[in-house]
Design a protein around this motif. Structure first.
Motif, short mmCIF file in Angstrom:
data_model
loop_
_atom_site.label_atom_id
_atom_site.label_comp_id
_atom_site.label_asym_id
_atom_site.label_seq_id
_atom_site.Cartn_x
_atom_site.Cartn_y
_atom_site.Cartn_z
N GLN A 184 0.82 -1.22 0.00
CA GLN A 184 0.00 0.00 0.00
C GLN A 184 0.86 1.27 0.00
OE1 GLN A 184 -2.99 -0.21 3.19
NE2 GLN A 184 -2.80 -2.43 3.19
N VAL A 185 2.15 1.10 0.18
CA VAL A 185 3.08 2.24 0.25
C VAL A 185 3.70 2.46 -1.14
CG1 VAL A 185 5.23 3.08 1.32
CG2 VAL A 185 3.58 1.71 2.66
N PRO A 186 3.85 3.71 -1.59
CA PRO A 186 4.48 3.97 -2.89
C PRO A 186 5.85 3.27 -2.98
CG PRO A 186 3.53 5.99 -2.01
CD PRO A 186 3.41 4.96 -0.93
N ILE A 187 6.17 2.79 -4.17
CA ILE A 187 7.38 2.00 -4.35
C ILE A 187 8.64 2.77 -3.93
CG2 ILE A 187 7.55 2.69 -6.79
CD1 ILE A 187 8.66 -0.67 -5.14
N ARG A 188 8.69 4.06 -4.23
CA ARG A 188 9.87 4.84 -3.86
C ARG A 188 10.06 4.84 -2.34
NH1 ARG A 188 14.94 6.34 -4.74
NH2 ARG A 188 15.45 8.26 -3.61
N ASN A 189 8.97 4.98 -1.60
CA ASN A 189 9.06 4.97 -0.14
C ASN A 189 9.53 3.61 0.36
OD1 ASN A 189 7.32 7.15 -0.97
ND2 ASN A 189 6.74 7.43 1.17
N ARG A 190 9.03 2.55 -0.29
CA ARG A 190 9.47 1.20 0.10
C ARG A 190 10.96 1.01 -0.18
NH1 ARG A 190 5.72 -2.54 -3.19
NH2 ARG A 190 4.67 -0.65 -3.95
N GLU A 191 11.44 1.55 -1.28
CA GLU A 191 12.85 1.41 -1.64
C GLU A 191 13.74 2.10 -0.60
OE1 GLU A 191 12.25 1.19 -6.51
OE2 GLU A 191 12.66 3.11 -5.51
N VAL A 192 13.37 3.30 -0.22
CA VAL A 192 14.16 4.03 0.77
C VAL A 192 14.11 3.32 2.12
CG1 VAL A 192 14.44 6.20 2.02
CG2 VAL A 192 13.82 6.23 -0.41
N PHE A 193 12.94 2.86 2.49
CA PHE A 193 12.75 2.13 3.75
C PHE A 193 13.64 0.89 3.77
CE2 PHE A 193 10.13 -1.12 6.09
CZ PHE A 193 10.27 -0.57 7.36
N ALA A 194 13.63 0.12 2.69
CA ALA A 194 14.44 -1.10 2.62
C ALA A 194 15.92 -0.77 2.68
CB ALA A 194 14.12 -1.86 1.33
N ASN A 195 16.32 0.31 2.03
CA ASN A 195 17.73 0.69 2.01
C ASN A 195 18.22 1.09 3.40
OD1 ASN A 195 20.12 1.06 0.39
ND2 ASN A 195 19.88 3.27 0.75
N VAL A 196 17.39 1.85 4.13
CA VAL A 196 17.76 2.23 5.49
C VAL A 196 17.88 0.99 6.37
CG1 VAL A 196 17.06 3.52 7.55
CG2 VAL A 196 16.70 4.51 5.28
N LEU A 197 16.97 0.04 6.20
CA LEU A 197 17.04 -1.20 6.97
C LEU A 197 18.34 -1.95 6.68
CD1 LEU A 197 13.37 -2.54 6.66
CD2 LEU A 197 14.52 -1.84 8.77
N ARG A 198 18.70 -2.04 5.40
CA ARG A 198 19.95 -2.75 5.04
C ARG A 198 21.16 -2.05 5.63
NH1 ARG A 198 17.87 -2.49 -0.37
NH2 ARG A 198 16.60 -4.30 -0.86
N ASN A 199 21.17 -0.72 5.55
CA ASN A 199 22.29 0.03 6.09
C ASN A 199 22.46 -0.18 7.59
OD1 ASN A 199 22.95 1.07 3.58
ND2 ASN A 199 21.78 2.98 3.89
N ARG A 200 21.38 -0.55 8.25
CA ARG A 200 21.44 -0.81 9.69
C ARG A 200 21.64 -2.29 10.00
NH1 ARG A 200 17.45 3.28 13.03
NH2 ARG A 200 18.04 5.20 11.93
N GLY A 201 21.82 -3.08 8.96
CA GLY A 201 22.12 -4.49 9.15
C GLY A 201 20.92 -5.41 9.20
N TYR A 202 19.75 -4.92 8.79
CA TYR A 202 18.54 -5.75 8.79
C TYR A 202 18.26 -6.22 7.38
CZ TYR A 202 17.64 -3.93 13.49
OH TYR A 202 17.74 -3.60 14.82
N PRO A 255 8.25 -6.03 0.01
CA PRO A 255 7.54 -6.36 -1.23
C PRO A 255 7.83 -5.37 -2.36
CG PRO A 255 6.05 -6.58 0.63
CD PRO A 255 7.32 -5.97 1.16
N GLY A 256 8.19 -5.93 -3.53
CA GLY A 256 8.39 -5.12 -4.72
C GLY A 256 9.72 -4.41 -4.80
N VAL A 257 10.62 -4.65 -3.82
CA VAL A 257 11.90 -3.95 -3.80
C VAL A 257 13.01 -4.94 -4.11
CG1 VAL A 257 13.53 -2.62 -2.39
CG2 VAL A 257 11.05 -2.31 -2.10
N SER A 258 13.88 -4.57 -5.08
CA SER A 258 15.02 -5.42 -5.44
C SER A 258 16.13 -5.23 -4.41
CB SER A 258 15.52 -5.05 -6.84
OG SER A 258 16.05 -3.73 -6.82
N ASP A 259 17.26 -5.87 -4.66
CA ASP A 259 18.38 -5.80 -3.72
C ASP A 259 19.25 -4.56 -3.93
OD1 ASP A 259 17.68 -8.14 -2.50
OD2 ASP A 259 18.91 -9.39 -3.78
N ARG A 260 19.01 -3.78 -4.99
CA ARG A 260 19.88 -2.63 -5.22
C ARG A 260 19.62 -1.56 -4.18
NH1 ARG A 260 17.78 1.55 -8.67
NH2 ARG A 260 15.60 1.24 -9.22
N ARG A 261 20.65 -0.78 -3.89
CA ARG A 261 20.55 0.23 -2.84
C ARG A 261 20.20 1.60 -3.44
NH1 ARG A 261 23.07 -1.27 2.08
NH2 ARG A 261 23.86 -3.39 1.99
N TYR A 262 19.55 2.41 -2.61
CA TYR A 262 19.15 3.74 -3.04
C TYR A 262 19.72 4.76 -2.07
CZ TYR A 262 15.83 1.39 -6.06
OH TYR A 262 15.27 0.58 -7.03
#
Length: 253
Positions: free
Chosen positions: A222-240, A245-252
């Motif tokens: 339900q969240v815009p893809i861009r928001n999901r991408e940033v959210f996922a990237n911040v999680l990865r940067n923190r080691g999570y 959903p809908g987000v690839s492994d590339r970083r933003y």
């Protein structure tokens, strides 16, 4: 008699005007310090809401001002709410220092402040949320406490700073929520992410919401893809390593 009023009427008017002016001056001298202090306390409350940290001794010096606000015969919703916000921060700080006797005193002071605020403004969503937090910490969680949380959601569904605090508190007792409140809590998290509050969303997700992440992640569509991408990237940067959903492994950035 008519001649008397013609002769002395203007003098009586002058005396009356002077008397009223003196009363106004006395009233102003009595109330001005109170309103001045209320203005300062409201400024401190706004700073707390914005995330500024205050040392416990700084907030403790405001207690006499808070007492005056809470005991005033004038009902100013902004003043009583500000007092409650400061009381809550004092209670949170005292609780973190683990001083049982002092904690009880601050909890009692907070409860009185909240009752004062709600008597002045019964539809204040912050006060109902704070009462939910206080009841859980002072007397322990009970199912009837959920009504306070429900009122906070119903009366203030879209107030940003309240939502951030409420979402954290609601997820901390997520298993005890009824289905309606649980749905509201997850929906609120999605709204937080929708508004671009990425760091705040990550703090909630990796904190009190972490144990129920499997219920949250599928609904992030339900969240815009861009928001999901940033959210996922911040999680990865923190080691999570989380599959959003809908987000690839590339970083933003």
């Amino acid at each position: 008699m008519l001649d008397f009023f013609r002769t002395h009427g203007s003098l009586l008017v002058r005396v009356l005007v002077v008397g009223l002016a003196q009363i106004a001056i006395v009233w102003g001298c009595w109330t001005l310090p109170l309103f001045w202090n209320q203005g300062f306390d409201e400024s401190v409350a706004r700073e707390i809401v914005s995330g500024r940290a205050f040392r416990p001794e700084v907030l403790s010096r405001l207690k006499s001002d808070l007492d005056a606000i809470e005991q005033s015969t004038y009902c100013r919703a902004s003043a009583t709410r500000s007092a409650a916000i400061i009381r809550l921060r004092i209670a949170e700080q005292t609780l973190s220092m683990d001083k049982p006797g002092t904690v009880d005193q601050e909890f009692d002071a907070l409860r009185r402040a909240l009752f004062t605020t709600l008597s002045c403004s019964p539809a204040d969503p912050f006060s109902w949320l704070a009462l939910f937090w206080l009841s859980n910490n002072q007397i322990g969680f009970k199912s009837e406490n959920l009504e306070y949380l429900r009122l906070s959601y119903e009366l203030g569904p879209s107030e940003g700073w309240i939502a951030l605090k409420r979402n954290h508190i609601a997820f901390s007792v997520f298993e005890a929520l009824d289905p309606v409140l649980a749905k509201m809590t997850i929906k609120e998290f999605i709204q937080i992410l929708n508004t671009g509050l990425y760091m705040e969303a990550v703090e909630i997700f990796t904190g009190p919401a972490w144990r129920v992440r499997d219920q949250i992640l599928p609904l992030l569509t339900q969240v815009p893809i861009r928001n999901r991408e940033v959210f996922a990237n911040v999680l990865r940067n923190r080691g999570y390593e989380v599959i959003v959903p809908g987000v690839s492994d590339r970083r933003y950035p």
